[in-house]
Scaffold this motif. Structure first.
Motif, mmCIF file in Angstrom:
data_model
loop_
_atom_site.group_PDB
_atom_site.id
_atom_site.type_symbol
_atom_site.label_atom_id
_atom_site.label_comp_id
_atom_site.label_asym_id
_atom_site.label_seq_id
_atom_site.Cartn_x
_atom_site.Cartn_y
_atom_site.Cartn_z
ATOM 1 N N SER A 1 15.097 39.990 -50.764
ATOM 2 C CA SER A 1 15.232 39.632 -49.518
ATOM 3 C C SER A 1 14.614 38.447 -48.973
ATOM 4 C CB SER A 1 14.635 40.820 -48.604
ATOM 5 O OG SER A 1 13.268 41.025 -49.039
ATOM 6 N N GLY A 2 14.946 37.779 -47.964
ATOM 7 C CA GLY A 2 14.445 36.553 -47.551
ATOM 8 C C GLY A 2 15.180 35.559 -48.149
ATOM 9 N N GLU A 3 14.610 34.572 -48.844
ATOM 10 C CA GLU A 3 15.013 33.335 -49.389
ATOM 11 C C GLU A 3 14.899 33.245 -50.928
ATOM 12 O OE1 GLU A 3 13.738 30.002 -47.323
ATOM 13 O OE2 GLU A 3 14.773 30.462 -45.444
ATOM 14 N N LEU A 4 15.682 33.018 -51.743
ATOM 15 C CA LEU A 4 15.509 32.891 -53.012
ATOM 16 C C LEU A 4 16.031 31.544 -53.565
ATOM 17 C CD1 LEU A 4 14.972 33.753 -55.979
ATOM 18 C CD2 LEU A 4 17.303 34.399 -56.254
ATOM 19 N N ASP A 5 14.858 30.496 -53.270
ATOM 20 C CA ASP A 5 14.863 28.960 -53.589
ATOM 21 C C ASP A 5 13.870 28.575 -54.470
ATOM 22 O OD1 ASP A 5 12.321 29.168 -52.209
ATOM 23 O OD2 ASP A 5 13.315 28.330 -50.264
ATOM 24 N N HIS A 6 13.716 27.302 -54.638
ATOM 25 C CA HIS A 6 12.681 26.768 -55.899
ATOM 26 C C HIS A 6 11.398 27.293 -55.602
ATOM 27 C CE1 HIS A 6 12.414 23.636 -52.605
ATOM 28 N NE2 HIS A 6 11.340 23.369 -53.151
ATOM 29 N N HIS A 7 11.002 27.742 -54.363
ATOM 30 C CA HIS A 7 9.565 27.916 -54.184
ATOM 31 C C HIS A 7 9.529 29.373 -54.602
ATOM 32 C CE1 HIS A 7 8.555 24.530 -51.510
ATOM 33 N NE2 HIS A 7 9.750 24.831 -50.722
ATOM 34 N N ALA A 8 10.451 30.294 -54.432
ATOM 35 C CA ALA A 8 10.413 31.790 -54.807
ATOM 36 C C ALA A 8 10.965 31.926 -56.329
ATOM 37 C CB ALA A 8 10.947 32.455 -53.714
ATOM 38 N N ALA A 9 11.713 31.250 -56.840
ATOM 39 C CA ALA A 9 12.392 31.280 -57.986
ATOM 40 C C ALA A 9 11.401 31.862 -59.145
ATOM 41 C CB ALA A 9 13.185 30.279 -58.651
ATOM 42 N N ASP A 10 10.267 31.097 -59.423
ATOM 43 C CA ASP A 10 9.459 31.623 -60.427
ATOM 44 C C ASP A 10 8.905 32.934 -60.231
ATOM 45 O OD1 ASP A 10 9.950 29.268 -62.082
ATOM 46 O OD2 ASP A 10 8.150 28.247 -61.138
ATOM 47 N N PHE A 11 8.494 33.429 -59.174
ATOM 48 C CA PHE A 11 7.909 34.533 -58.708
ATOM 49 C C PHE A 11 8.982 35.433 -59.171
ATOM 50 C CE2 PHE A 11 7.678 37.934 -55.630
ATOM 51 C CZ PHE A 11 6.460 38.262 -55.836
ATOM 52 N N VAL A 12 10.140 35.475 -58.484
ATOM 53 C CA VAL A 12 11.011 36.367 -58.586
ATOM 54 C C VAL A 12 11.511 36.540 -60.197
ATOM 55 C CG1 VAL A 12 13.341 37.127 -58.283
ATOM 56 C CG2 VAL A 12 12.056 36.077 -56.331
ATOM 57 N N ARG A 13 11.659 35.594 -61.025
ATOM 58 C CA ARG A 13 12.070 35.465 -62.333
ATOM 59 C C ARG A 13 10.906 36.232 -63.171
ATOM 60 N NH1 ARG A 13 11.853 30.156 -63.155
ATOM 61 N NH2 ARG A 13 14.067 30.235 -62.936
ATOM 62 N N MET A 14 9.620 35.922 -62.890
ATOM 63 C CA MET A 14 8.700 36.715 -63.707
ATOM 64 C C MET A 14 8.679 38.100 -63.303
ATOM 65 S SD MET A 14 5.333 33.888 -63.883
ATOM 66 C CE MET A 14 5.266 33.609 -62.199
ATOM 67 N N ASP A 15 8.853 38.414 -62.192
ATOM 68 C CA ASP A 15 8.888 39.987 -61.868
ATOM 69 C C ASP A 15 9.980 40.700 -62.392
ATOM 70 O OD1 ASP A 15 6.528 40.277 -59.983
ATOM 71 O OD2 ASP A 15 7.771 40.738 -58.318
ATOM 72 N N MET A 16 11.081 40.293 -62.471
ATOM 73 C CA MET A 16 12.252 40.823 -63.138
ATOM 74 C C MET A 16 12.221 40.806 -64.406
ATOM 75 S SD MET A 16 15.283 39.238 -60.460
ATOM 76 C CE MET A 16 16.851 40.152 -61.572
ATOM 77 N N ASP A 17 11.600 39.840 -65.115
ATOM 78 C CA ASP A 17 11.613 40.009 -66.719
ATOM 79 C C ASP A 17 10.762 40.791 -67.096
ATOM 80 O OD1 ASP A 17 13.335 37.807 -67.026
ATOM 81 O OD2 ASP A 17 11.915 36.229 -67.380
#
Length: 117
Positions: free
Chosen positions: A19-35
């Motif tokens: 939810s929200g925005e998946l941009d360059h600010h959030a990409a690393d956080f989301v990637r690490m969480d999913m991995d």
């Protein structure tokens, strides 16, 4: 606006709700969480729910493609569901739906993966 990631394991399937925005600010956080969730759990398949994702840029596409490659390398499938109109348009233009299907909702995606709720 920032990004929020909610994850749920269900019979070997990792359901990721963004939810929200998946941009360059959030990409690393989301990637690490999913991995971390993929590597930690017994994950065969991944359902990516984009129902509440308002915005995504090329960094978000990179996150999705990277997780697709990871799941695919483990012999699993990754599917997308509930994409909002602007996000769906970006995914269509990128050609993403040539490698992974889009479903209307989570239950349809899980049914196709042969995992009942």
């Amino acid at each position: 606006m920032n990004s929020h990631v909610e994850m749920e394991h269900h019979r070997g399937v990792l359901i990721v709700r963004l939810s929200g925005e998946l941009d360059h600010h959030a990409a690393d956080f989301v990637r690490m969480d999913m991995d971390e969730a993929i590597m930690r759990g017994q994950v065969s398949h991944l359902v990516l729910s984009l129902k509440h994702l308002q915005f995504m840029d090329s960094s978000g596409l990179g996150v999705i493609l990277g997780r697709y490659k990871l799941i695919h390398s483990k012999g699993g499938k990754m599917v997308v569901c509930d994409a909002t109109a602007p996000v769906k348009r970006l995914l269509e233009m990128s050609g993403l739906f040539k490698i992974m299907p889009l479903y209307d909702d989570e239950s349809t995606a899980l049914s196709d993966l042969e995992v009942a709720l």
